[in-house]
Design an enzyme around this catalytic site. Structure first.
Site: not given
Ligand code: NAD
Length: 260
Positions: A142, A155
């Protein structure tokens, strides 16, 4: 190289993973789907994809929070198809909260599914790839593997970890015919992001459309979502023969997010 190659794609019952599975199936790969789905949902998906692409596909229900099930996914794929040529670690979850009140069980789940699962599947897939002297490993990281945002401690930590893992696996296998790379999407409109849009809409008492505009304006200079198809096209390209000397790299697909 791609026709008849066996591609295992984790978290491929929806969103980016499903897009990658469809793109690889269209290129003639044999596919192992995985994700959270009821038997009826998995059957319906298998039926649609087999009909649409005419390739061999099977579904494996491994829960990637469990290391043993990660390994079983790879072993069962090898038993079923004879090899795993392409491994795409895509499964992921999200939870948003300030660090001091971040629920410990959410931290553990995100680290397990978004980071440790990639280690466990790679660990299981490498011996076969090394024997055959060929393999492609892609980790769907990401932008949050490259930069941070508030309220995403688990995350961001997991995705930075995935990029580190990508580099180590790439180095260890640089002369083995195996590449390992990471793709770093910005905002892609999937279930994972829709939840964040809905939460913002509720919190700020605005429409979902306004909330979408806000999140894009904040981070993604192009002002639009990256499509699942665009991420999948890059994944396919990185598995092609012309990418045999690209390894250990991370590719943002983020409308300029990380250029700022
Ligand atoms: P999604 O929610 O649509 O898909 C997630 C997939 O992971 C689903 O198939 C789900 O069943 C599977 N999954 C979740 N927990 C699992 C478990 N325990 N075991 C097995 N499978 C499990 O989300 P998405 O947006 O398509 O996300 C896919 C990947 O892309 C994730 O790693 C996410 O972090 C990453 N990503 C997404 C975006 C975005 O904007 N959507 C941006 C950057 C990175």
């Amino acid at each position: 190289m791609l026709r008849d190659s066996v591609a295992v794609i984790t978290g491929s019952t929806s969103g980016i993973g499903l897009g990658i599975a469809e793109t690889f199936a269209a290129a003639g790969c044999r596919i192992v789907l995985n994700g959270i789905a009821t038997p009826a949902e998995a059957d319906a998906l298998l039926q649609r994809l087999r009909q649409q692409y005419g390739v061999q596909i099977f579904f494996h229900p491994a829960d990637l929070a469990d290391p043993n099930q990660c390994a079983a996914l790879i072993v069962d794929a090898e038993t079923h198809f004879g090899s795993v040529d392409i491994l795409v670690n895509n499964a992921g979850i999200q939870y948003v909260a300030p660090t001091e009140s971040f629920p410990v069980d959410q931290w553990d789940a995100i680290l397990a599914i978004n980071l440790s699962a990639a280690f466990h599947t790679i660990r299981a897939a490498l011996p076969g790839m090394q024997r055959r002297k060929q393999g492609r490993i892609l980790n769907i990281a990401s932008v949050h593997g490259l930069v941070a945002s508030i309220h995403k401690a688990a995350y961001v930590a997991a995705k930075h970890g995935v990029i580190g893992l990508t580099k180590v696996v790439a180095l260890e296998n640089a002369s083995n015919g195996i590449t390992c790379n990471a793709i770093c999407p910005g905002w892609v409109l999937t279930a994972l992001v829709q939840k964040q849009i809905d939460a913002r809409a509720t919190q700020n008492q605005i429409s979902a459309e306004e909330a979408s505009h806000e999140i894009l304006a904040e981070k993604q200079p192009s002002g639009r979502f990256t499509s699942v198809e665009d991420v999948a096209a890059l994944a396919l390209f990185l598995c092609s023969e012309s990418c045999s000397n690209i390894t250990g790299a991370s590719f943002p697909v983020d409308g300029g997010w990380t250029a700022q």
